[in-house]
Scaffold this active site. Structure first.
Site, short mmCIF file in Angstrom:
data_model
loop_
_atom_site.label_atom_id
_atom_site.label_comp_id
_atom_site.label_asym_id
_atom_site.label_seq_id
_atom_site.Cartn_x
_atom_site.Cartn_y
_atom_site.Cartn_z
N CYS A 117 15.00 26.70 16.10
CA CYS A 117 14.18 25.41 15.55
C CYS A 117 13.21 25.33 16.69
O CYS A 117 11.92 24.52 16.26
CB CYS A 117 14.79 24.58 14.76
SG CYS A 117 15.73 24.79 14.12
N HIS A 257 11.21 17.68 14.48
CA HIS A 257 11.71 18.68 13.64
C HIS A 257 12.61 18.29 12.64
O HIS A 257 12.81 17.14 13.40
CB HIS A 257 13.25 19.81 14.72
CG HIS A 257 13.58 20.83 13.85
ND1 HIS A 257 12.82 21.77 13.11
CD2 HIS A 257 14.81 20.96 14.15
CE1 HIS A 257 13.54 21.92 11.81
NE2 HIS A 257 15.01 21.57 12.66
N ASN A 287 14.63 21.81 6.12
CA ASN A 287 14.48 22.37 7.32
C ASN A 287 14.21 23.74 7.49
O ASN A 287 14.70 24.45 6.96
CB ASN A 287 15.85 22.31 7.91
CG ASN A 287 16.14 22.63 9.12
OD1 ASN A 287 15.26 23.19 9.56
ND2 ASN A 287 17.24 22.69 10.09
N1 ACO Z 1 27.34 17.53 -0.59
C1 ACO Z 1 28.56 16.05 -0.52
N2 ACO Z 1 29.35 16.63 0.35
C2 ACO Z 1 28.96 17.45 1.33
C3 ACO Z 1 27.74 17.92 1.36
C4 ACO Z 1 27.08 18.14 -0.06
N3 ACO Z 1 26.40 19.00 -0.30
N4 ACO Z 1 27.57 18.76 2.53
C5 ACO Z 1 29.08 18.40 3.16
N5 ACO Z 1 29.20 17.29 2.06
C6 ACO Z 1 30.60 16.84 2.52
C7 ACO Z 1 31.89 17.41 3.78
O1 ACO Z 1 32.81 18.47 3.13
C8 ACO Z 1 32.50 16.21 3.86
O2 ACO Z 1 33.59 15.84 3.73
P1 ACO Z 1 35.08 15.25 3.88
O3 ACO Z 1 35.53 14.22 4.41
O4 ACO Z 1 36.01 15.51 2.65
O5 ACO Z 1 35.43 17.07 4.12
C9 ACO Z 1 31.85 15.25 4.15
O6 ACO Z 1 30.23 15.04 3.42
C10 ACO Z 1 31.10 14.63 5.51
O7 ACO Z 1 30.78 15.67 6.30
P2 ACO Z 1 30.23 15.64 7.48
O8 ACO Z 1 29.68 17.18 8.10
O9 ACO Z 1 31.00 14.85 9.27
O10 ACO Z 1 28.44 14.81 7.05
P3 ACO Z 1 28.13 14.70 8.66
O11 ACO Z 1 27.41 13.47 8.66
O12 ACO Z 1 27.29 15.15 9.45
O13 ACO Z 1 26.44 15.30 8.07
C11 ACO Z 1 24.73 16.57 7.64
C12 ACO Z 1 26.40 16.38 7.48
C13 ACO Z 1 23.71 16.62 6.61
C14 ACO Z 1 25.60 18.60 7.59
C15 ACO Z 1 25.11 16.33 9.58
O14 ACO Z 1 25.72 17.05 10.09
C16 ACO Z 1 23.51 17.70 9.76
O15 ACO Z 1 22.46 17.27 9.42
N6 ACO Z 1 23.71 18.09 10.86
C17 ACO Z 1 22.69 19.36 11.67
C18 ACO Z 1 22.04 20.23 10.74
C19 ACO Z 1 21.16 20.86 11.07
O16 ACO Z 1 20.00 20.06 11.68
N7 ACO Z 1 21.34 22.20 11.31
C20 ACO Z 1 19.96 22.70 12.42
C21 ACO Z 1 19.10 22.88 13.90
S1 ACO Z 1 19.69 24.32 13.66
C22 ACO Z 1 18.46 25.05 12.97
O17 ACO Z 1 17.40 24.27 11.64
C23 ACO Z 1 18.61 26.58 12.82
#
Ligand code: ACO
Length: 330
Positions: A117, A257, A287
């Site tokens: 990214c 980003h 993203n």
């Molecule tokens: N719908 C409903 N629930 C979901 C979903 C969804 N789509 N996805 C995850 N959950 C659940 C999880 O299973 C978890 O449930 P649990 O507590 O029962 O296990 C709960 O939501 C919380 O999950 P977390 O991962 O702890 O939540 P978080 O606050 O971290 O948010 C997210 C998740 C949105 C993915 C966040 O971590 C994020 O945006 N991370 C960065 C991702 C990113 O930017 N990636 C790309 C960067 S690098 C690149 O772009 C190549």
């Protein structure tokens, strides 16, 4: 002869996204999720998907044609083509070579860079250095991705996040105070496990076993990515401002980003910038990795929000981990 007075500015910028819109509601039919969860946790409402006949180079070519026209640049005058992508058409030849042929930029050398990214910012610094060397006047810099081609549609943790698209910039020679003023580029390879495509390379070549195990798709530890992205993006933008003796008050527009609205908000807050100064289009495209910053820049130009003379900060974070920030006088 290298010339430190030569720097680089973006003379024209264009974008391309495929027409197919996939909404949050569409995901509720595939995985256990809701529009409310996706909107609150990520800021994404919809994203664009390529069809089976469209690859990264197709989007890159479309965005490039727009950028070249806006810059008034003939493809024959392009000296170098750099494509930042994590989803090339093939591992080799490079997507940049395919673009070179498609647009008829027969005088350009071309290659891809892999910084996930953060690729557009890394590429912009490369473009400036080529231009500074005195050997190159015009670089076509592209961020292009088809992340949905390597997304596991049964994994709710990742499938809702990604979209396809491309942004292209014609980078040309100029003199300060215009152009790229300063930058910060960083990486921490000890955290490379947190977001990766495990199979398809020399460590874990493609086989029926790797495909059966689902190792050709993005695997991500979202929480770790989130925490590292929030901290490192804000540190990078603050560092680049400090290097220039500036603060968030001096910046007209921040282009982060577009990975998660909560990451964007925390970066803006730590860097001392109100959200009115932050360009956000994650709700429309999700993203798009290396494409997200040039798509945002292109949209901001089209909307008249980004104007000549503005002080602009770019900041990105991605797999590697890689991250960086750049400061430009538009
Ligand atoms: N719908 C409903 N629930 C979901 C979903 C969804 N789509 N996805 C995850 N959950 C659940 C999880 O299973 C978890 O449930 P649990 O507590 O029962 O296990 C709960 O939501 C919380 O999950 P977390 O991962 O702890 O939540 P978080 O606050 O971290 O948010 C997210 C998740 C949105 C993915 C966040 O971590 C994020 O945006 N991370 C960065 C991702 C990113 O930017 N990636 C790309 C960067 S690098 C690149 O772009 C190549």
């Amino acid at each position: 002869m290298p010339d430190s007075q030569r720097t680089a500015y973006i003379a024209g910028i264009g974008m391309a996204v495929p027409p197919k819109v996939v909404t949050n509601e569409d995901f509720t039919r595939i995985v256990d999720t809701s529009d409310e969860w996706i909107t609150q946790m990520t800021g994404i409402k919809e994203r664009r998907y390529t069809d089976e006949n469209t690859a990264t180079s197709d989007l890159a070519v479309e965005a490039s044609r727009v950028a070249l026209e806006r810059a008034g640049t003939d493809p024959l005058d392009v000296d170098a083509i750099v494509v930042a992508t994590a989803t090339p058409d093939m591992l080799f030849p490079s997507t940049a070579c395919l673009v070179q042929h498609a647009i008829g930029a027969t005088n350009a050398f071309a290659y891809d860079i892999s910084a996930a990214c953060s690729g557009f910012i890394f590429g912009l610094v490369q473009a400036q250095n080529f231009i500074r060397s005195g050997n190159v006047d015009t670089v076509l810099l592209i961020g292009a991705e088809c992340l949905t081609k390597i997304t596991d549609m049964s994994d709710r943790n990742t499938c809702v996040l990604f979209g396809d698209g491309a942004g292209a910039a014609v980078v040309k020679c100029c003199e300060p105070p215009r152009g790229l003023l300063d930058y910060v580029l960083k990486c921490d390879g000890s955290l490379s496990d947190y977001i990766k495509q495990p199979a398809g390379g020399s460590r874990n070549p493609s086989s029926t076993e790797t495909v059966g195990a689902g190792d050709h798709v993005i695997r991500m530890k979202g929480r770790q990515v989130y925490v590292n992205a929030s901290k490192n993006m804000s540190d990078a933008v603050m560092q680049v401002l400090e290097q220039q003796g500036l603060t968030g008050d001096d910046v007209d527009l921040l282009f982060p980003h577009q990975a998660n609205i909560r990451i964007i908000q925390s970066v803006a807050e730590r860097a001392g910038m109100p959200m009115e100064k932050v360009y956000v289009n994650i709700q429309k495209y999700g993203n798009t990795s290396a494409a997200s910053i040039p798509i945002a820049l292109a949209e901001a130009v089209e909307e008249g929000a980004l104007k000549e003379g503005m002080l602009v900060a770019l900041v990105a974070f991605g797999s590697g981990f890689t991250w960086g920030s750049a400061l430009l006088r538009w």
